[in-house]
Design an enzyme around this catalytic site. Structure first.
Site, PDB file in Angstrom:
ATOM      1  CB  CYS A   2      -3.818   0.440  -6.839  1.00 58.97           C
ATOM      2  SG  CYS A   2      -2.165   0.624  -7.524  1.00 58.97           S
ATOM      3  N   GLY A  28      -2.730  -3.404  -2.116  1.00 61.96           N
ATOM      4  CA  GLY A  28      -1.506  -2.612  -2.233  1.00 61.96           C
ATOM      5  C   GLY A  28      -0.972  -2.235  -0.884  1.00 61.96           C
ATOM      6  CG  ASN A 100      -6.742  -0.812  -9.666  1.00 57.99           C
ATOM      7  OD1 ASN A 100      -5.583  -1.208  -9.755  1.00 57.99           O
ATOM      8  ND2 ASN A 100      -7.763  -1.624  -9.532  1.00 57.99           N
ATOM      9  N   GLY A 101      -4.797   0.450 -12.335  1.00 58.09           N
ATOM     10  CA  GLY A 101      -4.643  -0.060 -13.699  1.00 58.09           C
ATOM     11  C   GLY A 101      -3.292   0.291 -14.258  1.00 58.09           C
TER      12      GLY A 101
END
Ligand code: SF4
Length: 486
Positions: A2, A28, A100-101
């Site tokens: 993302c 994204g 993000n992750g």
């Protein structure tokens, strides 16, 4: 994968968040959202591309000089509206969160949050779980009173020890930005630094300083920010309401950023972990050229063409290394937005022809070497080989800038299950035959790692290469593995 951004400025922040998210759109395209804050939170989220979600009337409502934004590419949870970020919680204080992750021990931590912390989770998003866990840790430290009564230093100590507890408990990739009402902006990155996060500042004519954190520094120049540095692995940075900057790191672990950021995800003009993405791709092409000469010393193609557009840089540099002409023999239509989910092979096949158009004069009666960034399922590569043959190429060779992708990613990248990965179920000879190529070359893993780490004042120990046959950084539970790639 993302895109996230957080900005603490001295003027309305929504326009800069919007512009930043346009620059992060490649990370994204499924959904996007912005939360800003003045006396209260202002939220706008939606499904689709940034430019389709935000209208002038929304931007006018997004008031405040502090805010965070998110562009979403879902790799866990569902495609539902409830999971569009940023997320927020009211206790303590009001915290908005963009992540993000991917958390790999999600099920265990979900139970912890719901059963022991008594916090309700309204979705199956690991980001919601992370937010609630962090909020609970912070609440335990600062209590229920008004957070603004705490001195900034004391508040930062509470933030740091909350993060330490979070990373003690969770395994996975976390780069995150948080807006905490009446307190300021927070950025943090997991101790292995799997996903990127960059810090920038903008000096105003009167000497005041605005602050930005983003997945990539690709918007810094256009917004007038200068790159300060990467947020370090295991670091938390807190910009207090008087813009004082607090920062501290957890004890260092192996710094293992995702190698796929350099191969494919990140924009070429990004500088991640002090390594320039464009230059790393040039070095990938140089190394791929060397590998070609070692493997096929007698074979010299007439022309090298990239599978556009990520492979353009690698192909250009490989052509230089081999002393062969570079040609854009496949034209990619830049106006194709998203193609809708392709439910079967035949539809995927059509989608390649919809996006790419071969140029006959660049291909006919030539020995053509196609260069792509990677081969995942193999369906796109097969289609490209066939198209190049149909336009008269004499021989068609194929080279991948990346070694065989043999395992899924559990750290937030949409790589399919092992059964769908062609290199997981086939030998290289079988893959060559499946593609219909006369020769096939994969970049050796050590050549790829060397290309990424050769230059730059970086502190990368070794990049994560788990999906390329390397080791996963965390011990993985079978059930969690299924969830991460479902
Ligand atoms: Fe990146 Fe692959 Fe590691 Fe996932 S497994 S973080 S895609 S290198």
């Amino acid at each position: 994968m993302c895109g996230i951004v957080g900005i603490y400025a001295h003027d309305q922040v929504a326009p800069d968040l919007y512009d930043s998210m346009i620059q992060l759109q490649h990370r994204g395209q499924d959904a996007a959202g912005i939360i800003t804050c003045n006396e209260r939170f202002h939220v706008k989220k939606g499904m689709g591309l940034v430019q389709d979600i935000f209208e002038q009337r929304h931007m006018e409502r997004l008031r405040g000089s502090i805010g965070i934004g998110h562009t979403r590419y879902p790799t866990s949870g569902t495609h539902s509206n409830d999971e569009v970020q940023p997320l927020w919680t009211s206790v303590p204080n009001g915290i908005a969160f963009a992540h993000n992750g991917n958390v790999v021990n999600y099920q265990e931590m979900r139970r912890e949050v719901q059963e022991n912390r008594k916090r309700y989770l309204n979705s199956h998003s690991d980001s919601e779980m992370l937010l609630q866990l962090f909020a609970d840790e912070l609440h335990r430290r600062i209590g229920a009173g008004p957070a603004s009564s705490l001195a900034d230093r004391a508040f930062f100590e509470a933030l740091f020890s909350s993060m330490a507890e979070l990373f003690y408990r969770i395994a996975g990739a976390v780069s995150a930005v948080m807006l905490i009402k009446d307190r300021g902006l927070v950025a943090m990155r997991d101790p292995h630094g799997l996903r990127p996060l960059v810090y920038g500042q903008r000096e105003l004519p009167d000497g005041r300083v605005d602050h930005i954190f983003a997945s990539e520094d690709t918007m810094f120049y256009m917004l007038g920010y200068r790159r300060v540095r990467d947020v370090l692995p295991g670091e938390i940075i807190y910009i207090a309401s008087d813009r004082q900057v607090f920062t501290r790191r957890l004890a260092p672990k192996a710094f293992t950023p995702c190698i796929f950021e350099y191969v494919y995800f990140a924009r070429p003009d990004a500088m991640l972990n002090n390594v320039n993405v464009y230059r790393s791709r040039l070095r990938m092409g140089e190394n791929l050229g060397k590998a070609w000469k070692e493997t096929f010393p007698e074979v010299s193609p007439d022309v090298i063409i990239p599978a556009p557009a990520t492979a353009n840089t690698v192909a250009l540099s490989m052509a230089r290394e081999l002393g062969v002409n570079y040609s854009e023999g496949l034209y990619k239509n830049p106006f194709i937005g998203r193609t809708f989910i392709m439910p079967n092979q035949e539809k995927r096949r059509q989608s390649v022809r919809y996006k790419l158009s071969p140029q006959e004069l660049e291909l006919r009666n030539k020995d053509v070497l196609i260069v792509d960034d990677s081969i995942v399922r193999g369906t796109t590569s097969k289609e490209i080989v066939q198209m190049v043959r149909e336009f008269g190429a004499r021989r068609v060779y194929f080279a991948s800038a990346c070694p065989p992708v043999t395992q899924p990613c559990y750290y937030g990248v949409d790589i399919p299950t092992s059964e769908e990965l062609i290199a997981s179920v086939s030998t290289e000879a079988e893959i060559q035959e499946y593609l219909g190529a006369d020769l096939l070359l994969y970049q050796p893993l050590e050549y790829l790692v060397e290309a990424v780490t050769r230059k730059g004042d970086h502190h990368i120990d070794t990049p994560c290469t788990a999906c390329l046959g390397g080791d996963y950084i965390h011990k993985l539970d079978q059930e969690e593995m299924k969830r991460c790639v479902s």
